[in-house]
Each structure stands twice: as structure tokens, then as C-alpha cells.
Motif scaffolding. Structure first.
Motif, PDB file in Angstrom:
ATOM      1  N   VAL A   1     -19.826 -33.325  12.308  1.00 57.48           N
ATOM      2  CA  VAL A   1     -20.293 -32.467  11.186  1.00 57.48           C
ATOM      3  C   VAL A   1     -20.623 -31.154  11.771  1.00 57.48           C
ATOM      4  CG1 VAL A   1     -21.895 -32.056   9.381  1.00 57.48           C
ATOM      5  CG2 VAL A   1     -21.109 -34.593   9.831  1.00 57.48           C
ATOM      6  N   VAL A   2     -20.235 -30.037  11.076  1.00 57.50           N
ATOM      7  CA  VAL A   2     -20.726 -28.836  11.337  1.00 57.50           C
ATOM      8  C   VAL A   2     -22.079 -28.455  11.173  1.00 57.50           C
ATOM      9  CG1 VAL A   2     -20.382 -26.187  10.459  1.00 57.50           C
ATOM     10  CG2 VAL A   2     -18.362 -27.510  10.813  1.00 57.50           C
ATOM     11  N   ALA A   3     -22.486 -27.812  12.456  1.00 50.79           N
ATOM     12  CA  ALA A   3     -24.026 -27.465  12.543  1.00 50.79           C
ATOM     13  C   ALA A   3     -24.890 -27.445  11.473  1.00 50.79           C
ATOM     14  CB  ALA A   3     -24.429 -26.221  13.585  1.00 50.79           C
ATOM     15  N   ASP A   4     -24.536 -26.487  10.600  1.00 49.82           N
ATOM     16  CA  ASP A   4     -25.521 -26.113   9.501  1.00 49.82           C
ATOM     17  C   ASP A   4     -25.589 -27.073   8.431  1.00 49.82           C
ATOM     18  OD1 ASP A   4     -26.566 -23.546   9.417  1.00 49.82           O
ATOM     19  OD2 ASP A   4     -25.213 -22.506   8.291  1.00 49.82           O
ATOM     20  N   PHE A   5     -24.742 -28.184   8.556  1.00 51.67           N
ATOM     21  CA  PHE A   5     -24.822 -29.159   7.523  1.00 51.67           C
ATOM     22  C   PHE A   5     -25.190 -30.323   8.108  1.00 51.67           C
ATOM     23  CE2 PHE A   5     -21.675 -26.002   6.332  1.00 51.67           C
ATOM     24  CZ  PHE A   5     -22.108 -25.541   5.166  1.00 51.67           C
ATOM     25  N   MET A   6     -25.596 -30.699   9.248  1.00 45.47           N
ATOM     26  CA  MET A   6     -26.271 -31.808  10.041  1.00 45.47           C
ATOM     27  C   MET A   6     -27.150 -32.535   9.127  1.00 45.47           C
ATOM     28  SD  MET A   6     -25.880 -31.371  14.140  1.00 45.47           S
ATOM     29  CE  MET A   6     -27.328 -29.910  13.766  1.00 45.47           C
ATOM     30  N   ALA A   7     -28.122 -31.898   8.859  1.00 48.71           N
ATOM     31  CA  ALA A   7     -29.527 -32.572   8.329  1.00 48.71           C
ATOM     32  C   ALA A   7     -28.878 -32.864   6.955  1.00 48.71           C
ATOM     33  CB  ALA A   7     -30.692 -31.727   8.400  1.00 48.71           C
ATOM     34  N   GLY A   8     -28.363 -32.004   6.296  1.00 50.22           N
ATOM     35  CA  GLY A   8     -27.923 -32.168   4.799  1.00 50.22           C
ATOM     36  C   GLY A   8     -27.016 -33.391   4.792  1.00 50.22           C
ATOM     37  N   ALA A   9     -26.261 -33.811   5.880  1.00 54.12           N
ATOM     38  CA  ALA A   9     -25.405 -35.115   5.780  1.00 54.12           C
ATOM     39  C   ALA A   9     -26.190 -36.181   5.918  1.00 54.12           C
ATOM     40  CB  ALA A   9     -24.491 -35.084   6.972  1.00 54.12           C
ATOM     41  N   VAL A  10     -27.220 -36.098   6.772  1.00 51.70           N
ATOM     42  CA  VAL A  10     -28.333 -37.257   6.757  1.00 51.70           C
ATOM     43  C   VAL A  10     -29.225 -37.385   5.489  1.00 51.70           C
ATOM     44  CG1 VAL A  10     -30.072 -38.286   8.165  1.00 51.70           C
ATOM     45  CG2 VAL A  10     -28.417 -37.011   9.171  1.00 51.70           C
ATOM     46  N   GLU A  11     -29.368 -36.451   4.860  1.00 46.83           N
ATOM     47  CA  GLU A  11     -29.927 -36.464   3.407  1.00 46.83           C
ATOM     48  C   GLU A  11     -29.118 -37.289   2.603  1.00 46.83           C
ATOM     49  OE1 GLU A  11     -31.487 -32.684   2.300  1.00 46.83           O
ATOM     50  OE2 GLU A  11     -33.221 -32.792   3.703  1.00 46.83           O
ATOM     51  N   HIS A  12     -27.725 -36.835   2.470  1.00 39.77           N
ATOM     52  CA  HIS A  12     -26.646 -37.488   1.626  1.00 39.77           C
ATOM     53  C   HIS A  12     -26.608 -38.673   1.848  1.00 39.77           C
ATOM     54  CE1 HIS A  12     -22.956 -37.356  -0.529  1.00 39.77           C
ATOM     55  NE2 HIS A  12     -22.358 -37.930   0.591  1.00 39.77           N
ATOM     56  N   LEU A  13     -26.698 -39.310   3.172  1.00 37.18           N
ATOM     57  CA  LEU A  13     -26.469 -40.529   3.602  1.00 37.18           C
ATOM     58  C   LEU A  13     -27.607 -41.481   3.201  1.00 37.18           C
ATOM     59  CD1 LEU A  13     -24.621 -42.558   5.471  1.00 37.18           C
ATOM     60  CD2 LEU A  13     -26.103 -41.802   7.172  1.00 37.18           C
ATOM     61  N   THR A  14     -28.879 -40.875   3.104  1.00 41.48           N
ATOM     62  CA  THR A  14     -29.835 -41.862   2.853  1.00 41.48           C
ATOM     63  C   THR A  14     -30.795 -41.321   1.498  1.00 41.48           C
ATOM     64  OG1 THR A  14     -31.433 -40.354   3.991  1.00 41.48           O
ATOM     65  CG2 THR A  14     -30.364 -41.996   5.245  1.00 41.48           C
ATOM     66  N   PRO A  15     -30.123 -41.420   0.301  1.00 45.57           N
ATOM     67  CA  PRO A  15     -30.715 -40.869  -0.772  1.00 45.57           C
ATOM     68  C   PRO A  15     -31.765 -41.581  -1.464  1.00 45.57           C
ATOM     69  CG  PRO A  15     -28.747 -42.053  -1.364  1.00 45.57           C
ATOM     70  CD  PRO A  15     -28.932 -42.086   0.262  1.00 45.57           C
ATOM     71  N   ASP A  16     -32.283 -41.024  -2.877  1.00 45.79           N
ATOM     72  CA  ASP A  16     -33.439 -41.707  -3.339  1.00 45.79           C
ATOM     73  C   ASP A  16     -33.066 -43.006  -3.587  1.00 45.79           C
ATOM     74  OD1 ASP A  16     -35.181 -39.810  -4.046  1.00 45.79           O
ATOM     75  OD2 ASP A  16     -33.959 -38.901  -5.492  1.00 45.79           O
ATOM     76  N   ASN A  17     -34.072 -43.971  -3.568  1.00 45.25           N
ATOM     77  CA  ASN A  17     -33.616 -45.489  -3.744  1.00 45.25           C
ATOM     78  C   ASN A  17     -35.033 -46.246  -4.329  1.00 45.25           C
ATOM     79  OD1 ASN A  17     -32.323 -48.031  -3.237  1.00 45.25           O
ATOM     80  ND2 ASN A  17     -31.087 -47.091  -1.499  1.00 45.25           N
ATOM     81  N   ASP A  18     -34.835 -47.454  -4.531  1.00 48.16           N
ATOM     82  CA  ASP A  18     -35.876 -48.421  -5.033  1.00 48.16           C
ATOM     83  C   ASP A  18     -37.107 -47.912  -3.849  1.00 48.16           C
ATOM     84  OD1 ASP A  18     -34.331 -49.239  -6.689  1.00 48.16           O
ATOM     85  OD2 ASP A  18     -33.907 -51.062  -5.914  1.00 48.16           O
ATOM     86  N   ALA A  19     -38.439 -48.130  -4.392  1.00 50.78           N
ATOM     87  CA  ALA A  19     -39.517 -47.776  -3.759  1.00 50.78           C
ATOM     88  C   ALA A  19     -39.652 -48.860  -2.554  1.00 50.78           C
ATOM     89  CB  ALA A  19     -40.645 -47.852  -4.387  1.00 50.78           C
ATOM     90  N   ASP A  20     -39.316 -50.131  -2.779  1.00 52.81           N
ATOM     91  CA  ASP A  20     -39.314 -50.873  -1.805  1.00 52.81           C
ATOM     92  C   ASP A  20     -37.851 -51.294  -1.213  1.00 52.81           C
ATOM     93  OD1 ASP A  20     -37.906 -51.962  -3.805  1.00 52.81           O
ATOM     94  OD2 ASP A  20     -38.943 -54.101  -3.738  1.00 52.81           O
ATOM     95  N   HIS A  21     -37.187 -50.135  -0.928  1.00 52.65           N
ATOM     96  CA  HIS A  21     -35.611 -50.389  -0.348  1.00 52.65           C
ATOM     97  C   HIS A  21     -35.877 -49.615   1.079  1.00 52.65           C
ATOM     98  CE1 HIS A  21     -31.843 -48.934   0.994  1.00 52.65           C
ATOM     99  NE2 HIS A  21     -31.310 -50.021   0.596  1.00 52.65           N
ATOM    100  N   TRP A  22     -35.573 -50.290   1.955  1.00 54.79           N
ATOM    101  CA  TRP A  22     -35.401 -49.490   3.367  1.00 54.79           C
ATOM    102  C   TRP A  22     -33.905 -49.045   3.850  1.00 54.79           C
ATOM    103  CZ3 TRP A  22     -39.427 -47.955   6.608  1.00 54.79           C
ATOM    104  CH2 TRP A  22     -40.670 -48.567   6.386  1.00 54.79           C
ATOM    105  N   ASP A  23     -33.892 -48.115   4.173  1.00 50.52           N
ATOM    106  CA  ASP A  23     -32.700 -47.471   4.771  1.00 50.52           C
ATOM    107  C   ASP A  23     -32.942 -47.849   6.405  1.00 50.52           C
ATOM    108  OD1 ASP A  23     -30.731 -46.706   3.083  1.00 50.52           O
ATOM    109  OD2 ASP A  23     -31.835 -44.700   3.031  1.00 50.52           O
TER     110      ASP A  23
END
Lengths: 331, 331
Positions: free
Chosen positions: A192-214
Motif C-alpha cells: 500500500v502507498v505510504a499515505d494510505f497505510m493506516a487508512g487501509a488498516v482502519e478499512h480492514l477493521t471497521p465498526d463491529n458488534d461491541a463483543d466482536h474481536w478482530d
């Protein structure tokens, strides 16, 4: 997102290690595997049913996954006839090797004719946003290491398996090509291009159920000068609630860098917490995962006990002992 | 590597701020600038001689540098006739804007006919290696910040200028598009693929004379969740001997992230040293650069004195006071 089930292509793999990607898929996602395809001379065997492409297709295979590497980690020209045949039979093709499926002209032509997809999982398939650092719902656990290749992927996969066995909502989130092939989706973070690395990880681990673990697959190490930026982006994009420290006790220097010694587990704990607290003030180190494959059983137990006593944290080799104590520690 | 001297293209810039890239080039590399080209309605003025393209070419201009941005940071279609004319006159064209010169068909055709180059400095122009972390000869100074956009580039440029005035060997090393346009070369680090970030920084700051200093332009902040991975790669690829802490004292939150407060200078010092020591055990924080542009002269002095007393390090605003005390502290 790869379509399952898979036909695992072992090619002419010269030994079991050469087919380790296929082995990983079979170990962690057996329900994805309808069979294996081995060319003459192949010395690897996953114990799956040997199938022709036609047999695999008839059995429902949607994707042929290249599960072996030849010398150099590239697609071998001697495999091409099989890959073309699979495309013509209506299967997508997926590969994590260095040279691209989409650069093989006969294969591209066959895929176009058949209307199937070619998935080079080393290549990002999406545009990712710039990270915004906003807190997301659900829980996240990240494996961080004293070095590269110390068992971070294995640890996260073992935690996912054992959590699901207990009925806990859990999703392994792949960040490298092997993890992506095993689970069928993810982000090839090192491409992934440098500027978007952290954004890619946010995209990969989105909002989820309160009792769900990534369970986020770690990459590199904050202490590995070649790849520390990727690790940093994982910590800030992943905003972990829990960190697991991963270590290989017989390693004498950082992988690929004979002039760099390994950090202590204490140093890894402290700097990882410092950096993770920026995005999640409640983050905790919940345990330690040690890859003791190079030690005999007795020495492995001694090693784990010593580290546990010194660090005051549950310390396991998930391959030998399972990940249960790490899951207990998630709270 | 851009060919100098330049004709600075201001387009129809609506105000001076819109032409800040051109202003930067004129401030830091006046010897590169033969003149400026302003379209009707342009409200920016660098005080350079206004020239047509033919006049600039006759005066020796080798490259037209797009030194302004329109709304949205893109190349304006109303500029295209001028850019095509410059290419036809034999000038290379360079731009740091978001849309690419190489995506403008009439311009590409003109450049091909004339045999000139189109340089989109946001796009990496080379393949970079994976970092090996080996110690290099020569000295390196890196600016790190409590946030993005706190004066890291300005600090490094001011240090280079003042070092050269003293006869010290010094090279500003650009890591962003503005810095690259100012100095004619560098690495657009935020556009480099993750695995190669630290290697790109090593490539940018190679072995040098023992008494030569690289002044490396910083990017992002270890405390900015969107871009911390880029900063990490700069620290490990740059293997700095000296760090300068950069700060903007009136900032109330991290740039673009209203939900994140700024770290203290103490926190920045400690974590930057921890990470930099991995690649260079002798690294020191040598001083602090504070951007006091938002403060009146008296308040600025008070601010600098307070920080200097608290941190025990030379603290300057290089725009108001020059970078002399930072250079003294390099030792």
C-alpha cells in the motif's frame, strides 16, 4: 475477496515447505478446500483428494489458488497450461507470488474469454482512505513482534480458531499475502502507498458488534529498520484494545539484518504501549506468544515459564499449547 | 532531478498563498529562478521579472515549474496553452499537483514532439531498495514534529542555508513535493509503497564526507495516526545523528483530527530518541524549532524562553531568529 471453495494448486513443489501457503489454507480453512492438484514430480501432499481441473470444477471449486512457490517465488511457466485450463473451466485464479498473473498474456486472454478473475493478492485491489483515527465500535487485538517472522500470523489465527470454538465472535484480519489467501480477503499492507497505510488498516477493521474481536495480523516490527513504518501504521490504524507480544527465543539477530540484535520483550512492551495509547488510551498487553519450534519440549516449557515469571503475563506457544490462556486474558 | 534554471509559472493565482510553492523556490533557491510567468488576472507577484515563454527560454530557462495551485490543487485547463507552449519551446515541465502532467493528452503529445520531460514530483520516479539499516558515513539531522505542518521543512531549509553561509557542507534532502520542487530532487515519501519507504530514505541520504550534514525534511508525526508510519520510516531510514523537535504553540489539536490533542515536547523527545537509537545509538536531540508566526514578537520571545527553560535545549524560531543556535548545537 476470493470466492471459495478452492482447488489448491501445488504445481511441481519440490518439498512440503514449498507448498506452505497451501498447507496454511488447509490447516486454517479446511472447509474452503475441495482438493489438490499436483503436477508430475510434485513432492508435497496435503492429504486432500487429488483432482483434475474438471473434477474440481464438478465438485464446486470456484477458485484455483496457487499454493506453492518455485525458486524465486515466481509463477513457473511450466504451470501455465494448468492455470489456463482452470480459467477456461470457469475458475478464478489467485496467487501471492511476485510476478503477476495479470502479466501472463495467455492467462489474461483465457480469463477474458471465460469471464473469470485473476487475483494477485500482493497488489492492493482497492483505493484506501487516509486514516481518521476515530474510535470504532468492537474490539481489536494486534500481534506485535520483537522481529519479523516470529509467529504473529499464527498467533492471530490460533486465537481466532480457539475463540470461535468458545462461541466468541472473532475475525482474523489478514495484512499479508499468505493471510489473504488463507482467509480469502485482507489488505496487502506492504504494497500500500505510504499515505494510505493506516487508512487501509482502519478499512480492514471497521465498526463491529461491541463483543466482536478482530484478530489483526501483525507485520514487521517497530524494531526492524526495514519495515517499522508498516508496523507503526498497523498500531495506529488498528487502534488495538489488546496487544500480544510475539517472540522467537533462539533468534540471534533481526531477520535479514545480521548487524541488528533483537530488542527485549520489555522494550517491545513499553514502546508498543506508548504508541498504541495515542489512538486507544485503554490498550493493554494481554500476553506473550513464543514460537518455540526450535526448542525441545522440556526446553520450550522452561523458556515459557521463565518469560512468564519475568514479564508477569500469560506466556504460551499457541502451536504447542493452544491460544486459550491468551483468550482468557482478553477479559 | 529537475534541470535548472526555472521559469516560475504562477498561472492565474488568486492570492500570494496560492503561489506559495513558487515563493518557496524563490526564497530558498533564487539562483534557480530566471523569471515568472503570470496569466491575466494573476494576483500573486514574486518580484521576479515577468517573462513570456520565449523570453524565458532565451534567458536560459530549462524547466517551467508550476508554482501555483488552483482550487482543489489540480492543474487548471486554462493553463494548458502555456504549458504546451513551454514544452514546444524546449522546456521540461514540473508540477507537484494532484492531477498528473502525464495525464494531459495535448501536453504529452507536445512533450513527445519536442523531446522534453514531464515531471510529476508527487510520483516516485525511481525504484527504491528495501532498507538494510547499515550505518553510513557522513552526518544526518532530521526534523520531527509534535504534528504535521509545524515548520519541519522550513527548519531544515534554514539550517542548510545558515550552514552553507558558515562554509559547512550541508544538503537539504527533500521528502515532499514542495521540497522537491524547491531543490530539484528528492523522494515523494508519502507516495512510496510501504515496503520501500525506509529504503527510499536511505537512498536519499547516502554515504557522504565525514563532515557533511544531510538536513532531512520531516513528514507527519509519530503522534499523528494518519501518517505516523511515514515518520517512522524517516527515523529508521534516516538514521539521524541529530534530531530537532518542531512545534507550533497555538495548535489546539492534531492537523485534520479535532479529536486528537498534541503531544508534549517531552513525549516527542522521548519516543523519537527511543526509536532513533535503534538505528543510531549516538543520536541526540540538539534543539527545538518553534513556529511562532501566530504570536506577536513579545509573546513569541516569552514562548521560546519558557520552552528553552523547561526543556534545557536551544529553542529558536528560525524564521524570526535564524537557525544559528541549532547549528551551534550540532557540535
Amino acid at each position: 475477496m476470493l470466492k471459495s471453495p478452492y482447488l489448491l494448486f501445488l504445481g511441481d513443489a519440490q518439498d512440503a515447505l514449498t507448498a506452505k501457503v497451501a498447507q496454511g489454507i488447509k490447516d486454517w480453512r479446511p472447509e474452503f478446500c475441495v482438493g489438490q492438484l499436483r503436477l508430475p514430480g510434485c513432492k508435497a501432499d496435503l492429504g486432500l483428494k487429488d483432482m483434475t481441473i474438471a473434477e474440481a470444477r464438478a465438485a464446486g471449486a470456484e477458485t484455483l489458488v496457487v499454493g506453492a512457490a518455485n525458486r524465486g517465488g515466481v509463477i513457473s511457466q511450466s504451470w501455465m497450461a494448468s492455470l489456463v485450463e482452470a480459467a477456461e473451466a470457469g475458475m478464478d485464479i489467485a496467487s501471492g507470488l511476485h510476478n503477476r498473473l495479470t502479466a501472463q498474456k495467455p492467462l489474461v486472454a483465457a480469463a477474458e474469454r471465460a469471464g473469470v478473475g485473476l487475483f494477485d493478492v500482493r497488489i492492493p485491489q482497492e483505493e484506501y482512505p487516509i486514516a481518521d483515527g476515530k474510535r470504532r465500535s468492537g474490539k481489536r487485538c494486534l500481534a506485535v513482534g520483537t522481529d519479523c517472522s516470529v509467529g504473529k500470523m499464527y498467533t492471530a489465527l490460533a486465537m481466532e480458531r480457539d475463540m470461535r470454538d468458545r462461541g466468541i465472535k472473532a475475525s482474523f484480519r489478514a495484512t499479508g499475502q499468505t493471510g489473504i489467501l488463507i482467509t480469502g480477503s485482507g489488505v496487502p499492507l506492504d504494497a500500500v502507498v505510504a499515505d494510505f497505510m493506516a487508512g487501509a488498516v482502519e478499512h480492514l477493521t471497521p465498526d463491529n458488534d461491541a463483543d466482536h474481536w478482530d484478530l489483526i495480523e501483525g507485520q514487521g516490527s517497530l524494531f526492524h529498520p526495514s519495515f517499522s513504518g508498516v508496523t507503526m501504521a498497523l498500531i495506529h490504524g488498528g487502534q488495538p484494545d489488546a496487544l500480544v507480544l510475539c517472540h522467537e527465543p533462539t533468534r540471534t539477530h533481526m531477520r535479514g539484518l545480521p548487524h541488528y540484535g533483537l530488542p527485549s520483550l520489555e522494550a517491545l512492551r513499553d514502546v508498543s504501549l506508548d504508541m498504541a495509547r495515542i489512538v486507544n488510551p485503554d490498550v493493554k498487553v494481554i500476553g506473550i506468544s513464543v514460537n518455540t519450534a526450535a526448542l525441545a519440549a522440556g526446553a520450550a516449557q522452561t523458556c515459557l515459564q521463565e518469560i512468564e515469571a519475568r514479564m508477569g503475563l500469560p506466556t504460551v506457544d499457541p502451536f504447542r499449547d493452544g491460544a486459550g490462556r491468551l483468550i482468557d486474558a482478553l477479559g
